[in-house]
Motif scaffolding. Structure first.
Motif, PDB file in Angstrom:
ATOM      1  N   GLY A  16       0.801  -1.209   0.000  1.00 23.03           N
ATOM      2  CA  GLY A  16       0.000   0.000   0.000  1.00 23.03           C
ATOM      3  C   GLY A  16       0.837   1.264   0.000  1.00 23.03           C
ATOM      4  O   GLY A  16       2.069   1.228  -0.029  1.00 23.03           O
ATOM      5  N   SER A  17       0.135   2.386   0.044  1.00 21.48           N
ATOM      6  CA  SER A  17       0.781   3.695   0.008  1.00 21.48           C
ATOM      7  C   SER A  17       0.292   4.566   1.153  1.00 21.48           C
ATOM      8  O   SER A  17      -0.806   4.361   1.683  1.00 21.48           O
ATOM      9  N   LEU A  18       1.108   5.536   1.489  1.00 23.89           N
ATOM     10  CA  LEU A  18       0.808   6.431   2.599  1.00 23.89           C
ATOM     11  C   LEU A  18       1.609   7.701   2.413  1.00 23.89           C
ATOM     12  O   LEU A  18       2.746   7.649   1.933  1.00 23.89           O
ATOM     13  N   THR A  19       1.036   8.837   2.794  1.00 29.34           N
ATOM     14  CA  THR A  19       1.779  10.093   2.760  1.00 29.34           C
ATOM     15  C   THR A  19       1.786  10.721   4.147  1.00 29.34           C
ATOM     16  O   THR A  19       0.739  10.930   4.745  1.00 29.34           O
ATOM     17  N   LEU A  20       2.982  11.002   4.617  1.00 31.99           N
ATOM     18  CA  LEU A  20       3.161  11.684   5.899  1.00 31.99           C
ATOM     19  C   LEU A  20       3.359  13.177   5.658  1.00 31.99           C
ATOM     20  O   LEU A  20       3.898  13.590   4.631  1.00 31.99           O
ATOM     21  N   SER A  21       2.938  13.963   6.632  1.00 24.85           N
ATOM     22  CA  SER A  21       3.135  15.406   6.582  1.00 24.85           C
ATOM     23  C   SER A  21       3.815  15.869   7.857  1.00 24.85           C
ATOM     24  O   SER A  21       3.654  15.258   8.915  1.00 24.85           O
ATOM     25  N   CYS A  22       4.526  16.967   7.743  1.00 21.62           N
ATOM     26  CA  CYS A  22       5.176  17.575   8.905  1.00 21.62           C
ATOM     27  C   CYS A  22       5.052  19.089   8.751  1.00 21.62           C
ATOM     28  O   CYS A  22       5.583  19.660   7.794  1.00 21.62           O
ATOM     29  N   SER A  61      17.763   6.946   1.739  1.00 23.68           N
ATOM     30  CA  SER A  61      18.475   5.747   2.155  1.00 23.68           C
ATOM     31  C   SER A  61      18.268   4.662   1.090  1.00 23.68           C
ATOM     32  O   SER A  61      17.286   4.695   0.335  1.00 23.68           O
ATOM     33  N   THR A  62      19.169   3.718   1.074  1.00 27.76           N
ATOM     34  CA  THR A  62      19.074   2.622   0.115  1.00 27.76           C
ATOM     35  C   THR A  62      17.772   1.835   0.307  1.00 27.76           C
ATOM     36  O   THR A  62      17.166   1.368  -0.650  1.00 27.76           O
ATOM     37  N   ALA A  63      17.353   1.731   1.562  1.00 26.54           N
ATOM     38  CA  ALA A  63      16.167   0.927   1.880  1.00 26.54           C
ATOM     39  C   ALA A  63      14.882   1.473   1.271  1.00 26.54           C
ATOM     40  O   ALA A  63      13.933   0.720   1.034  1.00 26.54           O
ATOM     41  N   VAL A  64      14.830   2.778   1.029  1.00 26.33           N
ATOM     42  CA  VAL A  64      13.578   3.383   0.554  1.00 26.33           C
ATOM     43  C   VAL A  64      13.701   4.003  -0.829  1.00 26.33           C
ATOM     44  O   VAL A  64      12.687   4.403  -1.418  1.00 26.33           O
ATOM     45  N   ASP A  65      14.915   4.090  -1.359  1.00 26.08           N
ATOM     46  CA  ASP A  65      15.123   4.730  -2.653  1.00 26.08           C
ATOM     47  C   ASP A  65      14.292   4.022  -3.735  1.00 26.08           C
ATOM     48  O   ASP A  65      14.326   2.797  -3.843  1.00 26.08           O
ATOM     49  N   GLY A  66      13.549   4.833  -4.489  1.00 29.21           N
ATOM     50  CA  GLY A  66      12.683   4.273  -5.529  1.00 29.21           C
ATOM     51  C   GLY A  66      11.265   4.012  -5.071  1.00 29.21           C
ATOM     52  O   GLY A  66      10.370   3.810  -5.894  1.00 29.21           O
ATOM     53  N   ARG A  67      11.045   4.002  -3.755  1.00 27.54           N
ATOM     54  CA  ARG A  67       9.700   3.762  -3.224  1.00 27.54           C
ATOM     55  C   ARG A  67       9.140   4.987  -2.508  1.00 27.54           C
ATOM     56  O   ARG A  67       7.925   5.201  -2.503  1.00 27.54           O
ATOM     57  N   PHE A  68       9.999   5.771  -1.871  1.00 26.83           N
ATOM     58  CA  PHE A  68       9.585   6.951  -1.112  1.00 26.83           C
ATOM     59  C   PHE A  68       9.990   8.215  -1.863  1.00 26.83           C
ATOM     60  O   PHE A  68      11.022   8.235  -2.546  1.00 26.83           O
ATOM     61  N   THR A  69       9.206   9.265  -1.680  1.00 26.95           N
ATOM     62  CA  THR A  69       9.524  10.570  -2.263  1.00 26.95           C
ATOM     63  C   THR A  69       9.343  11.649  -1.203  1.00 26.95           C
ATOM     64  O   THR A  69       8.262  11.773  -0.606  1.00 26.95           O
ATOM     65  N   ILE A  70      10.404  12.413  -0.973  1.00 25.51           N
ATOM     66  CA  ILE A  70      10.341  13.525  -0.039  1.00 25.51           C
ATOM     67  C   ILE A  70      10.100  14.805  -0.831  1.00 25.51           C
ATOM     68  O   ILE A  70      10.641  14.991  -1.923  1.00 25.51           O
ATOM     69  N   GLU A  82       5.976  10.774   0.709  1.00 25.66           N
ATOM     70  CA  GLU A  82       5.086   9.866   0.004  1.00 25.66           C
ATOM     71  C   GLU A  82       5.738   8.490  -0.007  1.00 25.66           C
ATOM     72  O   GLU A  82       6.854   8.333  -0.485  1.00 25.66           O
ATOM     73  N   MET A  83       5.026   7.515   0.503  1.00 28.34           N
ATOM     74  CA  MET A  83       5.567   6.165   0.643  1.00 28.34           C
ATOM     75  C   MET A  83       4.731   5.192  -0.176  1.00 28.34           C
ATOM     76  O   MET A  83       3.517   5.103   0.039  1.00 28.34           O
ATOM     77  N   ASN A  84       5.372   4.522  -1.090  1.00 32.40           N
ATOM     78  CA  ASN A  84       4.702   3.561  -1.955  1.00 32.40           C
ATOM     79  C   ASN A  84       5.308   2.177  -1.777  1.00 32.40           C
ATOM     80  O   ASN A  84       6.429   2.043  -1.295  1.00 32.40           O
ATOM     81  N   ASP A  85       4.555   1.167  -2.192  1.00 33.57           N
ATOM     82  CA  ASP A  85       5.012  -0.216  -2.103  1.00 33.57           C
ATOM     83  C   ASP A  85       5.553  -0.513  -0.701  1.00 33.57           C
ATOM     84  O   ASP A  85       6.672  -1.014  -0.538  1.00 33.57           O
ATOM     85  N   LEU A  86       4.777  -0.177   0.280  1.00 34.42           N
ATOM     86  CA  LEU A  86       5.217  -0.348   1.667  1.00 34.42           C
ATOM     87  C   LEU A  86       5.434  -1.807   2.017  1.00 34.42           C
ATOM     88  O   LEU A  86       4.700  -2.695   1.551  1.00 34.42           O
ATOM     89  N   LYS A  87       6.424  -2.038   2.864  1.00 35.71           N
ATOM     90  CA  LYS A  87       6.789  -3.384   3.290  1.00 35.71           C
ATOM     91  C   LYS A  87       6.712  -3.472   4.811  1.00 35.71           C
ATOM     92  O   LYS A  87       6.853  -2.453   5.496  1.00 35.71           O
ATOM     93  N   PRO A  88       6.531  -4.674   5.357  1.00 32.85           N
ATOM     94  CA  PRO A  88       6.483  -4.795   6.821  1.00 32.85           C
ATOM     95  C   PRO A  88       7.711  -4.200   7.502  1.00 32.85           C
ATOM     96  O   PRO A  88       7.600  -3.661   8.610  1.00 32.85           O
ATOM     97  N   GLU A  89       8.859  -4.260   6.863  1.00 33.82           N
ATOM     98  CA  GLU A  89      10.076  -3.701   7.465  1.00 33.82           C
ATOM     99  C   GLU A  89      10.086  -2.175   7.485  1.00 33.82           C
ATOM    100  O   GLU A  89      11.000  -1.564   8.064  1.00 33.82           O
ATOM    101  N   ASP A  90       9.108  -1.540   6.859  1.00 32.71           N
ATOM    102  CA  ASP A  90       8.964  -0.091   6.959  1.00 32.71           C
ATOM    103  C   ASP A  90       8.241   0.328   8.245  1.00 32.71           C
ATOM    104  O   ASP A  90       8.137   1.521   8.537  1.00 32.71           O
ATOM    105  N   THR A  91       7.739  -0.636   8.991  1.00 32.08           N
ATOM    106  CA  THR A  91       7.047  -0.345  10.234  1.00 32.08           C
ATOM    107  C   THR A  91       7.996   0.349  11.211  1.00 32.08           C
ATOM    108  O   THR A  91       9.077  -0.159  11.510  1.00 32.08           O
TER     109      THR A  91
END
Length: 125
Positions: A16-22, A61-70, A82-91
Motif C-alpha cells: 500500500g501507500s501512505l503520505t506523511l506530513s510535517c 536511504s538505500t532501503a527506501v530509494d525508488g519507493r519513497f519521495t520527499i 510519500e511512501m509507496n510499495d510499503l513493506k512490513p520492514e517499513d514499520t
C-alpha cells in the motif's frame, strides 16, 4: 524556536501507500534543511530521506530509494513523505527533523536540533 508536528501515520497493508506530513511553526522558519528519520522497536533511529531548502535537492536511504519521495512546500512550511510499495520492514515511528542550513542537508540525526514527536506507521503482511 521551531516546532514540528507530524501526521498521517496509520496501519496499512503491505504494498500500500501512505503520505506523511510535517508542519513547521516558528516566527522565522526560513532556510531550513529537513529530513525524515524512522525508528523501529529495538533499533536505532535511521535516516530515511532529506531535502534542501533552496534547490530542493533530495537524498534517500538505500532501503527506501525508488519507493519513497520527499518533498516540501516552503510557503506552507510543510514537509511530505510519500511512501509507496510499503513493506512490513517499513514499520516504525517516523520523525521529521529540521536544521538551519539553506544549501545543504544532513543524513546524521545529531546534526538536526529540531524534531517532531513522531507518527506511527505500521505495515501488515
Amino acid at each position: 524556536q521551531v516546532q514540528l508536528v507530524e501526521s498521517g501515520g496509520r496501519l496499512v497493508e503491505a504494498g500500500g501507500s501512505l503520505t506523511l506530513s510535517c508542519v513547521a511553526s516558528g516566527r522565522t522558519f526560513s532556510n531550513y534543511a529537513m529530513a525524515w528519520f524512522r525508528q523501529a522497536p529495538g533499533k536505532e533511529r535511521e535516516f530515511v530521506a532529506a531535502i534542501t531548502w533552496i534547490s530542493y535537492t533530495t537524498d534517500y536511504s538505500t532501503a527506501v530509494d525508488g519507493r519513497f519521495t520527499i518533498s516540501r512546500d516552503n510557503a506552507k512550511k510543510t514537509l511530505y513523505l510519500e511512501m509507496n510499495d510499503l513493506k512490513p520492514e517499513d514499520t516504525a515511528v517516523y520523525y521529521c527533523a529540521a536544521a538551519h542550513n539553506a544549501k545543504n542537508y544532513y543524513t546524521d540525526a545529531p546534526r538536526y536540533p529540531y524534531w517532531g514527536q513522531g507518527t506511527q506507521v505500521t505495515v501488515s503482511s
